[in-house]
Design a protein around this motif. Structure first.
Motif: not given
Length: 739
Positions: A611-627
């Motif tokens: 039940g330990k959640l210390e190693a669980v981290k949220s991840y978010r990435k913003n990236e602009t992909i140029a065509q």
């Protein structure tokens, strides 16, 4: 007694006919061979051989000599025969004693005479004439070849030769070297069995993987001959006064030649196309077989079909991959086998038809087992052959112990409850009732039959719920709609209410419109609503399942009718039909998927259930992909050409690189549409080589590049704009006047 002498005359006659026939053959052979040496046309020579043979046969008539002619010829040539050989042709019994004595005498003399004399012929003269004709044709052929090479040292003058243009017209003071010979040798892969071709046309169309060899020969000495293809330059090597380059064909494209003469002048040829086509995979067509086939356990369980296989260069192998499925659920097991066709495959044939009979009993299949099979074939392509396979076909032996109804593959969840097995139970109970008719009283028999009818009705109502029939009125078909309506309105104390047809009820025969059930046709959301009042729209199934289920409901109606009428024997066929439709729905909804294994990642026991959640981290990435911009070098070339049009800018290495890369991008389009872009690509090559650097060429190339660049897709965006009533009225008036 005269048969021996007569046999001698027959043998002499056949020899005579053979010699005359040989004369006919020699005349035809001599004339046709002479014609072949002169024309080098074997078809014309064969036709002439037949015509001369027919004419000579009519003149010489090798069939004319017969036994009487041979007898007359021998009498005229040999006096010792005393003109008596005719006696050998007559029966022995009809002669007098003197004639018989003379016949015996002549028979002995004929045997000796035939050895000394030959049949009349002109074989010696004919042989001399034939040999003379053949020799004459050979001599004329040799003289014609010598004269041809003396007069025409360039063997490909009838084909358009390669034309070179000077890159710098000012320095080109002398006469430009010309092509004397130009050849392209195309060596197809060995598995195609296509002979090597040697052509003089520079536009090439060949199979992918073919060996190409170019050979150029000039009338004057030149230096530094190169083949230019896309952005690559390939120096051609000198071999026996000819410049040679060879390669393996991998893809389509364009190429040209470039060389320098001894004075240092540079020349470039036009562009030529190379079209590489791929070796197509074999095509498979199965005949005489349905996608799904089912058998009863007591049927002749044989699947028979024919397969037609076509390939452009020949079929190498063809076989059947069959998979037998045993069991159900988690205990299912698969066994895969490779089957050969009944008739052997002739390898290398382009079109073949193979047949196969699959006996399910020989496959060790039992009731409930399923067979999945498909045909697979491959060609001779190297190093990796093209492999093609047909669709998967199914063969099933019906299970006699389980009739569980389920829908797999078409629904996200299994919505079929257990009571879908009750149709089989109804059949068993009906058969039991028919069997016990003699030991049951009439009252008990009718009561049991009526109860079975009620069970059949309950089952029909439960099936109707899956058709979207959520009320008892909606489950009926059109001809029984009124009966169902009265069943709802019947008096519960009246035992005959369910069986009478009351004409005094409201809305009799629907002569008065029922306003309470009228739909709002003007409702704009009608097409997007799930209408539970309409059984055609409220179904949980796709169209094919719904149609079969509707047929099953109709059969249940008839089955219930005869059970209510105490005639279970007539009800049984309809019950069996209903069960058959249910089983077909079950089989048609199955989807075969190869079973694959899944290896889950190992679980760390020290982390499990902590039940330990210390190693669980949220991840978010913003990236602009140029065509990425399509054809960037072509766009740069357009801007560069605009500069050259308006100013006298100098060409640099960077400018040349831009045009080279733009030409490579344009060549990918020219391969697919040579009529639109080939001229622009040629002019771009002239600009790169410096042969035509003028304003008119710049304008035409720029226009061609602008047409080649695809138009950008519309990118709608939200803009703020003030809109008021006056502007709207103005726009409306303008729109009216425009129309």
């Amino acid at each position: 007694m005269n048969t021996k002498g007569k046999d001698i005359l027959i043998k002499f006659t056949k020899q005579w006919q053979l010699l005359l026939g040989l004369e006919v053959f020699l005349y035809a052979l001599g004339i046709s061979t002479c014609m072949y040496f002169l024309s080098q046309n074997i078809l014309l020579s064969l036709i002439l051989f037949v015509l001369v043979g027919i004419i000579a046969s009519v003149i010489i008539k090798p069939w004319k000599p017969d036994i009487k002619s041979s007898s007359s010829f021998l009498d005229n040539q040999i006096d010792l025969l005393e003109y008596s050989t005719g006696l050998l042709l007559q029966p022995w019994d009809r002669h007098s004693s003197l004639a018989k004595l003379q016949q015996l005498k002549v028979s002995k003399k004929v045997k000796e005479a035939v050895k000394e004399i030959q049949p009349p012929h002109h074989l010696k003269r004919t042989s001399i004439i034939a040999v003379s004709l053949i020799g004459l044709g050979f001599v004329l052929n040799q003289l014609n070849r010598v004269d041809y090479f003396k007069k025409s040292p360039i063997p490909n003058t009838t084909v358009n030769p390669i034309i070179f243009k000077a890159n710098d017209s000012i320095s080109n003071l002398g006469e430009a070297p010309k092509i004397v010979e130009q050849w392209v040798t195309i060596g197809y892969p060995k598995y195609t069995n296509i002979p090597t071709q040697r052509v003089s046309k520079m536009n090439i169309k060949a199979l992918e993987g073919s060996q190409l060899n170019w050979e150029l020969k000039f009338d004057n000495q030149i230096d530094n001959v190169m083949m230019q293809s896309m952005e690559n330059n390939y120096p051609m090597r000198l071999n026996n006064a000819s410049y040679i380059w060879d390669t393996t064909l991998t893809n389509s494209g364009f190429y040209n030649f470039k060389f320098e003469d001894v004075q240092g002048n540079s020349y470039t040829s036009d562009l030529y196309a190379i079209e590489a086509f791929k070796d197509a995979a074999p095509t498979i067509k199965l005949q005489g077989l349905n996608q799904f086939t089912s058998f009863n356990y007591d049927n002749n369980k044989i699947v028979e079909f024919k397969t037609t296989i076509n390939d452009d260069f020949g079929v190498a192998d063809a076989y059947i991959i069959a998979t037998v499925s045993k069991g159900s659920g988690e205990s299912v097991k698969f066994r895969e086998e490779k089957l050969n066709f009944d008739n052997s495959l002739k390898k290398g044939t382009k079109n073949t038809t193979l047949s196969k009979k699959i006996d399910l009993d020989n496959m060790n299949m039992e009731p409930g087992d399923e067979l999945y099979f498909y045909v697979e074939t491959q060609d001779f392509k190297t190093p990796k052959p093209n492999i093609a396979r047909s669709e998967t076909y199914f063969a099933v032996i019906r299970d006699t112990t389980s009739y569980e109804f389920s829908v797999e593959g078409t629904l996200g969840v299994d919505r079929m409850p257990d009571y879908f097995r009750s149709q089989r139970q109804l059949i068993i109970d009906t058969e039991k009732l028919i069997k016990n008719r003699k030991i049951l009283s009439k009252k008990d028999f009718n009561f049991t039959s009526n109860e079975l009818g009620f069970d059949q009705k309950s089952l029909r109502l439960k099936y109707g719920a899956f058709m979207g029939e959520e009320s008892e009125i909606a489950i009926v078909n059109q001809e029984n709609a009124e009966v169902a309506q009265h069943e709802l309105e019947q008096d519960p104390n009246d035992p005959l209410a369910g069986y009478k047809h009351d004409h005094d009820s409201e809305n009799e025969h629907n002569l008065v419109e029922d306003k309470t059930t009228k739909k709002d046709e003007d409702n704009p959301l009608e097409a997007y609503m799930h209408n539970h009042d309409d059984p055609e729209k409220a179904t949980l199934f796709e169209e094919s399942l719904r149609t079969k289920l509707k047929k099953a409901l109709n059969e249940m109606w008839d089955a219930e009718l005869y059970l209510r009428l105490y005639e279970p024997e007539k009800s049984l066929p309809f019950q069996y039909k209903a069960l058959k439709y249910i089983q077909e729905i079950k089989n048609s909804a199955r989807v075969y998927v190869h079973r694959i294994g899944f290896d889950p990642p190992p679980i760390k026991e020290d982390k499990r259930l902590t039940g330990k959640l210390e190693a669980v981290k949220s991840y978010r990435k913003n990236e602009t992909i140029a065509q990425e911009e399509a054809f960037p070098f072509m766009r740069q070339a357009i801007l560069t050409l605009e500069v050259f049009k308006t100013s006298d800018a100098l060409f640099t290495d960077e400018t040349t690189a831009i045009f080279e890369n733009a030409g490579n991008e344009l060549s990918t389009l020219a391969v697919e549409f040579p009529g639109k872009y080939l001229n622009t690509l040629q002019q771009l090559r002239w600009i790169i080589d410096g042969s035509q650097r003028n304003a008119q060429t710049y304008i035409e190339v720029q226009r061609g590049l602008l047409m080649a660049i695809p138009k950008p897709n519309d990118n709608p965006s939200k803009t703020a704009a003030s809109v008021n009533e006056i502007n709207q009225l103005l726009l409306k008036e303008l729109d009216i006047h425009d129309k």
